[in-house]
Write an enzyme that holds these catalytic residues in place. Structure first.
Site, mmCIF file in Angstrom:
data_model
loop_
_atom_site.group_PDB
_atom_site.id
_atom_site.type_symbol
_atom_site.label_atom_id
_atom_site.label_comp_id
_atom_site.label_asym_id
_atom_site.label_seq_id
_atom_site.Cartn_x
_atom_site.Cartn_y
_atom_site.Cartn_z
ATOM 1 N N ASP A 344 30.849 16.085 -28.093
ATOM 2 C CA ASP A 344 31.394 17.191 -28.069
ATOM 3 C C ASP A 344 30.569 18.166 -28.983
ATOM 4 O O ASP A 344 29.430 17.502 -29.425
ATOM 5 C CB ASP A 344 32.647 16.948 -29.138
ATOM 6 C CG ASP A 344 33.534 18.258 -28.947
ATOM 7 O OD1 ASP A 344 34.704 18.116 -28.168
ATOM 8 O OD2 ASP A 344 33.484 19.327 -29.343
ATOM 9 N N VAL A 401 36.661 18.696 -21.319
ATOM 10 C CA VAL A 401 36.868 19.988 -22.211
ATOM 11 C C VAL A 401 37.957 20.991 -22.015
ATOM 12 O O VAL A 401 39.039 20.526 -21.286
ATOM 13 C CB VAL A 401 35.557 20.660 -22.159
ATOM 14 C CG1 VAL A 401 34.189 19.634 -22.339
ATOM 15 C CG2 VAL A 401 35.375 21.199 -20.758
ATOM 16 N N LYS A 408 34.306 24.363 -17.799
ATOM 17 C CA LYS A 408 34.248 23.091 -17.204
ATOM 18 C C LYS A 408 33.064 23.082 -16.261
ATOM 19 O O LYS A 408 32.146 21.939 -16.225
ATOM 20 C CB LYS A 408 35.465 22.921 -16.453
ATOM 21 C CG LYS A 408 36.638 22.116 -17.376
ATOM 22 C CD LYS A 408 37.823 21.758 -16.570
ATOM 23 C CE LYS A 408 38.885 21.411 -17.507
ATOM 24 N NZ LYS A 408 38.686 20.210 -18.007
ATOM 25 N N SER A 430 44.395 19.599 -15.244
ATOM 26 C CA SER A 430 45.727 19.340 -14.644
ATOM 27 C C SER A 430 45.884 20.675 -13.552
ATOM 28 O O SER A 430 46.818 20.687 -12.575
ATOM 29 C CB SER A 430 46.768 19.666 -15.554
ATOM 30 O OG SER A 430 46.577 20.633 -16.517
ATOM 31 N N HIS A 451 42.803 12.853 -13.330
ATOM 32 C CA HIS A 451 43.742 13.653 -14.067
ATOM 33 C C HIS A 451 44.584 12.644 -14.928
ATOM 34 O O HIS A 451 45.525 12.011 -14.426
ATOM 35 C CB HIS A 451 44.570 14.381 -13.155
ATOM 36 C CG HIS A 451 45.655 15.086 -13.986
ATOM 37 N ND1 HIS A 451 46.865 15.633 -13.275
ATOM 38 C CD2 HIS A 451 45.929 15.376 -15.417
ATOM 39 C CE1 HIS A 451 47.660 16.205 -14.264
ATOM 40 N NE2 HIS A 451 47.201 16.247 -15.134
#
EC number: 4.2.1.17
Length: 723
Positions: A344, A401, A408, A430, A451
């Site tokens: 991250d 992210v 993304k 999603s 997902h």
């Protein structure tokens, strides 16, 4: 050799002891119809052999017997009651024959001894096992109950209370617990199991152990006074009613069966068991729950095929984006033995991700699932990092992210330049189309969607989304990785919302239309939870998902499917979103939320929300429960069928499991396609057409109209297991 068949054999050992060994050519032993018939003949051969003084039951597998062959169940259950009754009588005659042999009998157990396997060994006089032994009766989880004498022999062996606990919970007892309650007579070292069994049998043959007294106990009535019986069965019924509820009749039926048979000898008690078993076997709940088991096996079979076909196994993984979701994914990967780099750009996000992983591991530690050493090892296999160093070691990378297509795409493009041509990239999204994200990549064939559902550690489903350019090997490798993580991967083709969210939002739309027409959202929730069986009604679910999240996803769905999902005006979700009532996450949505002593949000209704919703709701109107169910469910059902019709999802089995595992669709209904078969497709079409004037969401798909005319169904009665 006294007797030999395909799945079992009987041979003579020393001192008059015979060994009946279950030795199916498959990886596990099952009590299928063929094995039952062979067991019947083997017992006849034993009874006719005057040289046999004792019988040892054993297995050549790591598990003794995993149960009956569930792939045979739906075919058997579809037979007329008289034929089902004959089958049960046939099976019970076999186990009675085993129990009535003129010499002592003993089962030497290891691994799983479940269902029909457990009922088989209950018919022997003694049971010893090693430390791996797990013995139980899981039938109530399939909507049925023991049918080979389990409700008769178990209470007489270990007492009614312990037996009812095991049967109603579908519980398997580990060796120590089995010894404590009396299911096992001894636990011995694995390498001494057969020798110990022979020693015990020899003592019984020499009358140093009273095997006839044990047998008498199992074939007589239960020794309970009227007061003891009343207290025991009343308490059991109360507990079962509270835990199982009205939608799952099998646990309560099991208690009633044991109660009715308590004062009867074995054969009369077996008649009671058979009567109740047939009633459950014919129930829609049993068909649905057995169907779920078979569908789950089908999904597992597909995952095994993918693992076999994959060009390589995932040995190392990486997660881009920490926080709660990233930490949950990293935890799940590490827990199942795949080390993971968690990257991250923000130190506090990495800290949050590691805290999440540590919290989940602490829960495992508290429950005794892992020890401190194992916990430390798992945590050490998660590497938090602010940099990409080590990313080239990852076989599969999960981008998790923020849900923003530009962010993304940038992250995926950046990381693609740092890894080799064999590395698989996936996106945990999603709502963002996989084909859109693939445009930022030079190797779109190495990219797909992955997902996960929140919370990751509890939700079994992972949707694997195939993009236009995704290679078959990419799908195989990612499916295999998801299965390795202990998840149920289901492959879907790319479209707005993929499968689960695409079918969820029409359900929310049906809910919104009901509110527009004056229905009370608390009443809708009550009916959908208590009567239809959802874990949460639509209003409560929207609060948990997050009103802001739902508002965004709704816009994506409206853009993707304007004919069906475009809004005709402001709805309840819009009103709450504009009022900044985002649901559970900020304490206020359809309901108000406060944190209880355990730190969990507790919901309560407050009149305050009515003023916010008033502009988007019609004059209060009362609807009967069936209308509420029909108007919320029809849009979802239609969309699920369209997904199958369009090839978004490959089969009814996969669709039903995605609904159960991803949305909590009521298991006792089995999923949308099982539900359609249960109510009848022609009946559904007629019901749905009553609401055609409500708009495009209520238009019945052509596939269903065709099937209604042809009288066909999605599942045949003789459903077989996968692969």
């Amino acid at each position: 050799m006294i007797y030999q068949a395909k799945t079992l054999q009987v041979k003579q050992l020393a001192n008059g002891i015979a060994e009946l060994s279950f030795c199916a050519p498959a990886s596990v032993n099952k009590l299928d119809l063929h094995t039952l018939e062979s067991l019947d003949k083997a017992l006849d051969a034993l009874a006719a052999d005057s040289s046999v003084k004792g019988l040892l039951l054993s297995s050549d597998k790591e598990a003794f017997i995993v149960g009956a062959d569930i792939t045979e169940f739906l075919g058997l259950f579809a037979k007329p009651e008289a034929e089902l009754d004959e089958w049960l009588q046939f099976a019970n005659r076999i186990f009675n024959k085993l129990e009535d042999l003129p010499f002592p009998t003993l089962s030497a157990l290891k691994g799983h001894t479940l269902g029909g396997g457990c009922e088989c060994v209950l018919a022997t006089d003694f049971r010893i096992g090693d430390a791996t032994t797990s013995i139980g009766l899981p039938e109530t989880k399939l909507g049925i109950m023991p049918g080979f004498g389990g409700t008769v022999r178990l209470p007489r062996l270990i007492g009614a209370d312990s037996a009812m606990e095991i049967i109603t919970q579908g519980k398997a007892c580990r060796a120590e617990e089995a010894l404590k309650v009396g299911l096992l007579d001894a636990i011995v070292d694995s390498d001494k199991l057969i020798d110990s069994a022979i020693t015990t049998l020899t003592q019984a043959i020499e009358e140093k152990l009273d095997w006839q007294k044990r047998r008498q106990q199992k074939t007589s009535a239960l020794t309970l006074s009227k007061l003891e019986a009343m207290m025991s069965f009343t308490m059991a019924k109360g507990m079962v009613a509270q835990v199982a509820g009205k939608h799952y009749p099998a646990p309560m039926t099991s208690v009633v069966t044991i109660e009715e048979a308590a004062r009867l000898p074995r054969d009369a008690a077996l008649d009671i068991e058979r009567k109740h078993f047939i009633k459950l076997a014919k129930s829609t709940e049993a068909q649905a729950l057995v169907g779920i088991f078979l569908n789950d096996q089908y999904i597992k079979g597909l995952a095994k095929q993918s693992a076999k076909a994959a060009s390589q196994d995932t040995q190392h993984a990486a997660v881009l984006g920490a926080g709660i979701m990233g930490g949950g994914i990293a935890y799940q990967s590490a827990l199942k033995g795949v080390p993971v780099l968690m990257k991250d750009i923000a130190p506090h996000s990495l800290e949050l991700g590691m805290t999440e992983a540590a919290k989940l591991l602490n829960k495992q530690l508290e429950r005794g699932k892992i020890d401190g050493f194992k916990m430390a090892g798992i945590l050490a296999s998660i590497t938090p990092s602010l940099h990409y160093a080590g990313i080239d070691q990852a076989d599969v990378i999960v981008e998790a992210v923020v849900e923003n297509p530009k962010v993304k795409a940038a992250v995926l493009s950046e990381v693609e330049g740092l890894v080799d041509t064999e590395t698989i990239l996936t996106s945990n999204t999603s709502t963002i189309p996989i084909n859109l994200l693939a445009k930022s990549l030079k190797r779109p064939q190495n990219f797909c969607g992955m997902h996960f559902f929140n919370p990751v550690h509890r939700m079994p489903l992972v949707e694997i989304i195939r993009g236009e350019h995704t290679s078959e090997d990419t799908i195989n490798r990612v499916v295999a990785y998801a299965a390795k993580m202990g998840k149920s991967p289901i492959v879907v083709n790319d479209c707005p919302g993929f499968f689960v969210n695409r079918v969820l939002f029409p359900y929310f739309a049906g809910f919104s239309l009901l509110m527009r027409d004056g229905a009370n959202f608390t009443e809708i929730d009550k009916v959908m939870e208590r009567q239809f069986g959802w874990p949460m009604g639509p209003a409560y679910l929207l609060d948990v998902v997050g009103i802001d999240t739902a508002h965004h996803a709704q816009a994506v769905m409206a853009e993707g499917f304007p004919t069906r999902m475009a809004k005709s005006g402001r709805e309840a979700i819009d009103a709450l979103y504009e009022a900044k009532k985002f649901g559970q996450k900020n304490g206020s949505g359809f309901y108000q939320y406060t944190v209880d002593k355990k730190g969990k949000p507790k919901k309560a209704f407050s009149d305050d929300v009515l003023a916010i919703l008033a502009p988007v709701c019609g004059a209060p109107q009362s609807f009967d429960p069936q209308t509420l169910i029909e108007r919320t469910m029809i849009p979802m059902i239609n969309e699920v069928v369209l997904c199958l019709e369009e090839g978004i999802i490959a089969s009814a089995q996969e669709a039903d499991m995605a609904l159960v595992y991803g949305l909590g669709f009521p298991p006792f209904r089995g999923g949308v396609f099982r539900y359609l078969d249960t109510i009848g497709i022609a009946n559904y079409v007629a019901m749905a057409e009553k609401y055609a004037d409500l708009g495009a969401l209520y238009q019945v798909p052509q596939l269903l109209k065709n099937m209604a005319q042809q009288g066909t169904s999605f599942y045949s009665a003789q459903q077989v297991s996968a692969l």
